[in-house]
Design an enzyme around this catalytic site. Sequence first.
Site, short mmCIF file in Angstrom:
data_model
loop_
_atom_site.label_atom_id
_atom_site.label_comp_id
_atom_site.label_asym_id
_atom_site.label_seq_id
_atom_site.Cartn_x
_atom_site.Cartn_y
_atom_site.Cartn_z
N ASN A 15 -17.50 31.69 -99.03
CA ASN A 15 -18.26 31.39 -98.93
C ASN A 15 -18.78 30.37 -100.40
OD1 ASN A 15 -18.36 31.00 -95.89
ND2 ASN A 15 -19.72 33.07 -96.40
N ASP A 54 -24.70 32.57 -92.15
CA ASP A 54 -25.19 31.15 -93.01
C ASP A 54 -23.23 31.25 -93.75
OD1 ASP A 54 -25.74 29.69 -95.04
OD2 ASP A 54 -26.35 31.03 -96.42
N HIS A 55 -22.68 30.42 -93.30
CA HIS A 55 -21.18 30.21 -93.53
C HIS A 55 -21.32 29.07 -94.15
CE1 HIS A 55 -17.97 33.68 -92.28
NE2 HIS A 55 -19.36 33.87 -92.35
N SER A 57 -24.32 40.99 -99.99
CA SER A 57 -23.60 40.55 -101.49
C SER A 57 -22.25 40.22 -101.85
CB SER A 57 -22.49 42.04 -101.22
OG SER A 57 -21.85 42.66 -100.89
N GLY A 58 -22.45 38.56 -100.61
CA GLY A 58 -21.73 37.74 -100.03
C GLY A 58 -19.85 37.34 -100.61
N GLU A 59 -19.26 37.01 -99.85
CA GLU A 59 -17.93 36.83 -99.85
C GLU A 59 -17.58 35.54 -100.29
OE1 GLU A 59 -18.59 36.09 -95.57
OE2 GLU A 59 -18.96 38.41 -94.89
#
Length: 321
Positions: free
Chosen positions: A108, A37-38, A103-105
């Site tokens: 995004n 999911d980007h 934990s994400g980037e």
Amino acid sequence: MAVIGYHASHEQIPPARLLANVVHAEQAGFAAAMCSDHLEPWSRAQGHSGFAWSWLGAALASTRLRFGVVTCPGYRYHPTTVAHAIATLAAMFPGRLWTALGSGENLNEHVTGRPWPPKETRQQVLAECFAVIGDLLRGETVNHDGAITVDRARLWDLPPQPPPLIVPALTPETAARFAGVADGFVTVNQPPEALRTMVSAYRDNGGTGPAVLQVHLSWAPTHDEAVAIAEQQWGTNVFDSPTMAGLATPEEFERRARELGDELGGAVAESVVISAEPDVHAEQLARYAGLGFDEIYLHHVGRDQERFIDVFGAQVLPRLR
């Protein structure tokens, strides 16, 4: 032998064509599929970033495949929103969805305007999100006051069974930390000893769910073409995990890739399995399965997915069954 699935790369392929690709992959013999999911791609050369959640509804309805999605709760999405999306898809397509909560980037999540926190803070947020989303999918009414706040949330349409929530892990420490709460873990191709350590870290700390591997690979009729594809499309994806999580825009990734200069080719070769020989890919995938992975998802980093699907469906998948 491990389940061999197809990775649908939203960052590289427009959504309608990617939907056709995943239908094609099922017809060619791939047994499952996954996506990430980007909001943005890693580079302007990749050039796409469709909304995974709406695309998944179409993909699940258009195939019989089981799908996974890697997503990040707690920033762009409140965890109740993620739980709502999971529950609705899993209610419509029971037993066919798993979700990897990461934990994400910054790439995004920076759009919210909030400062991007360090990894330890992000993992604390993630632990709370695992608890909130898991309770919601079990039909509980949730109140929570911590790094995230939830006020009397509940879901009204639930699947027959809560779908798996797994953790994306790039280090043994993350695999170990979430082994007790995650229904599995997913990582990307690394040197064999590093992957063996990842599996052990998850299993030795109580993890009993599937070990899932996403393999970045580049195939073309000639070796030079396979190398060129990998460098052009995946040359911004060769950095260590702190760098990958911390950069905020495709332009920042491109700038860091240019700074590698002549070292870029070697860095890409370490991150992507590159070969013009389907047999070489089949042998490498069999080795990955031998490390203890239950599911392996193939991500051809090129944009000509049709040719890749046909060749691997005919010459690679039969060797892995």
